[in-house]
Design a protein around this motif. Structure first.
Motif, PDB file in Angstrom:
ATOM      1  N   LEU A   7       1.409   6.559  -6.977  1.00 50.34           N
ATOM      2  CA  LEU A   7       0.325   7.476  -7.363  1.00 50.34           C
ATOM      3  C   LEU A   7       0.758   8.933  -7.234  1.00 50.34           C
ATOM      4  O   LEU A   7       0.464   9.757  -8.105  1.00 50.34           O
ATOM      5  CB  LEU A   7      -0.914   7.227  -6.514  1.00 50.34           C
ATOM      6  CG  LEU A   7      -1.768   6.032  -6.906  1.00 50.34           C
ATOM      7  CD1 LEU A   7      -2.926   5.874  -5.923  1.00 50.34           C
ATOM      8  CD2 LEU A   7      -2.299   6.178  -8.305  1.00 50.34           C
ATOM      9  N   VAL A   8       1.448   9.255  -6.163  1.00 50.92           N
ATOM     10  CA  VAL A   8       1.925  10.630  -5.960  1.00 50.92           C
ATOM     11  C   VAL A   8       2.902  10.999  -7.073  1.00 50.92           C
ATOM     12  O   VAL A   8       2.838  12.098  -7.634  1.00 50.92           O
ATOM     13  CB  VAL A   8       2.565  10.785  -4.563  1.00 50.92           C
ATOM     14  CG1 VAL A   8       3.312  12.099  -4.445  1.00 50.92           C
ATOM     15  CG2 VAL A   8       1.504  10.676  -3.485  1.00 50.92           C
ATOM     16  N   TRP A   9       3.800  10.075  -7.435  1.00 52.96           N
ATOM     17  CA  TRP A   9       4.760  10.347  -8.503  1.00 52.96           C
ATOM     18  C   TRP A   9       4.044  10.592  -9.829  1.00 52.96           C
ATOM     19  O   TRP A   9       4.401  11.505 -10.567  1.00 52.96           O
ATOM     20  CB  TRP A   9       5.749   9.189  -8.631  1.00 52.96           C
ATOM     21  CG  TRP A   9       6.708   9.420  -9.745  1.00 52.96           C
ATOM     22  CD1 TRP A   9       7.845  10.183  -9.715  1.00 52.96           C
ATOM     23  CD2 TRP A   9       6.602   8.927 -11.080  1.00 52.96           C
ATOM     24  NE1 TRP A   9       8.442  10.186 -10.950  1.00 52.96           N
ATOM     25  CE2 TRP A   9       7.700   9.415 -11.812  1.00 52.96           C
ATOM     26  CE3 TRP A   9       5.685   8.113 -11.726  1.00 52.96           C
ATOM     27  CZ2 TRP A   9       7.903   9.120 -13.142  1.00 52.96           C
ATOM     28  CZ3 TRP A   9       5.881   7.814 -13.067  1.00 52.96           C
ATOM     29  CH2 TRP A   9       6.989   8.318 -13.760  1.00 52.96           C
ATOM     30  N   LEU A  21       0.826  -1.216   0.000  1.00 57.22           N
ATOM     31  CA  LEU A  21       0.000   0.000   0.000  1.00 57.22           C
ATOM     32  C   LEU A  21       0.858   1.263   0.000  1.00 57.22           C
ATOM     33  O   LEU A  21       0.541   2.239  -0.691  1.00 57.22           O
ATOM     34  CB  LEU A  21      -0.937  -0.001   1.208  1.00 57.22           C
ATOM     35  CG  LEU A  21      -2.118  -0.972   1.130  1.00 57.22           C
ATOM     36  CD1 LEU A  21      -2.901  -0.942   2.437  1.00 57.22           C
ATOM     37  CD2 LEU A  21      -3.017  -0.641  -0.031  1.00 57.22           C
ATOM     38  N   VAL A  22       1.946   1.254   0.749  1.00 58.15           N
ATOM     39  CA  VAL A  22       2.842   2.412   0.779  1.00 58.15           C
ATOM     40  C   VAL A  22       3.481   2.617  -0.601  1.00 58.15           C
ATOM     41  O   VAL A  22       3.537   3.742  -1.115  1.00 58.15           O
ATOM     42  CB  VAL A  22       3.913   2.246   1.875  1.00 58.15           C
ATOM     43  CG1 VAL A  22       5.009   3.286   1.742  1.00 58.15           C
ATOM     44  CG2 VAL A  22       3.273   2.325   3.251  1.00 58.15           C
ATOM     45  N   PHE A  65       2.302   1.650  -3.498  1.00 57.26           N
ATOM     46  CA  PHE A  65       1.250   2.081  -4.412  1.00 57.26           C
ATOM     47  C   PHE A  65       0.941   3.561  -4.230  1.00 57.26           C
ATOM     48  O   PHE A  65       0.785   4.298  -5.210  1.00 57.26           O
ATOM     49  CB  PHE A  65      -0.008   1.235  -4.180  1.00 57.26           C
ATOM     50  CG  PHE A  65      -1.127   1.554  -5.111  1.00 57.26           C
ATOM     51  CD1 PHE A  65      -1.061   1.207  -6.450  1.00 57.26           C
ATOM     52  CD2 PHE A  65      -2.262   2.211  -4.659  1.00 57.26           C
ATOM     53  CE1 PHE A  65      -2.095   1.501  -7.320  1.00 57.26           C
ATOM     54  CE2 PHE A  65      -3.301   2.511  -5.519  1.00 57.26           C
ATOM     55  CZ  PHE A  65      -3.210   2.152  -6.846  1.00 57.26           C
ATOM     56  N   THR A  66       0.895   4.021  -2.991  1.00 55.35           N
ATOM     57  CA  THR A  66       0.633   5.435  -2.708  1.00 55.35           C
ATOM     58  C   THR A  66       1.756   6.314  -3.245  1.00 55.35           C
ATOM     59  O   THR A  66       1.507   7.370  -3.850  1.00 55.35           O
ATOM     60  CB  THR A  66       0.450   5.655  -1.200  1.00 55.35           C
ATOM     61  OG1 THR A  66      -0.606   4.818  -0.736  1.00 55.35           O
ATOM     62  CG2 THR A  66       0.153   7.095  -0.882  1.00 55.35           C
ATOM     63  N   ILE A  67       2.987   5.883  -3.051  1.00 57.24           N
ATOM     64  CA  ILE A  67       4.130   6.650  -3.568  1.00 57.24           C
ATOM     65  C   ILE A  67       4.082   6.706  -5.092  1.00 57.24           C
ATOM     66  O   ILE A  67       4.341   7.751  -5.693  1.00 57.24           O
ATOM     67  CB  ILE A  67       5.455   6.043  -3.069  1.00 57.24           C
ATOM     68  CG1 ILE A  67       5.601   6.312  -1.571  1.00 57.24           C
ATOM     69  CG2 ILE A  67       6.649   6.605  -3.824  1.00 57.24           C
ATOM     70  CD1 ILE A  67       6.751   5.597  -0.911  1.00 57.24           C
TER      71      ILE A  67
END
Length: 117
Positions: free
Chosen positions: A31-33, A24-25, A27-29
């Motif tokens: 998405l932010v990128w 999850l971490v 995936f979140t990173i």
């Protein structure tokens, strides 16, 4: 349910969390990128258009470059060229990200010079 079955199942939640949380971490990173890269690409497009409009209106070259750099992402390179009656502005920038994730972004805009129309 017997007591032995309940005790055997206690560690499954911890093991699942240990696998799922890093995914999850990551995936979140990612998405932010992607959002930051898309934002920088949009800024490149806007900067190229602003520069091309300024040059086409016969504004001084310095003013046109300033208009493009103002709209461009930080550290972007702006190139202005002319091909006959057309003005071409190219903006290139590197997106944020470590190593190979720092992708080269760019946009180009072409406008007809006003004295030609």
């Amino acid at each position: 349910m017997a007591r032995s079955e309940v005790r055997r199942d206690r560690g499954f939640v911890t093991a699942e969390a240990a696998v799922v949380l890093p995914v999850l971490v990551a995936f979140t990173i990612a998405l932010v990128w992607v959002v930051l890269a898309a934002s920088a690409q949009i800024r490149c497009v806007d900067a190229a258009r602003a520069g091309a409009r300024a040059v086409a209106r016969q504004e001084p070259r310095g003013a046109a470059l300033a208009a493009a750099r103002e709209a461009a992402p930080p550290g972007a390179r702006v190139e202005v060229g002319r091909e006959g009656d057309l003005v071409r502005v190219t903006v290139r920038a590197k997106s944020v990200g470590p190593g190979a994730l720092g992708v080269e972004l760019g946009a180009q805009a072409v406008a007809a010079a006003e004295e030609a129309t």
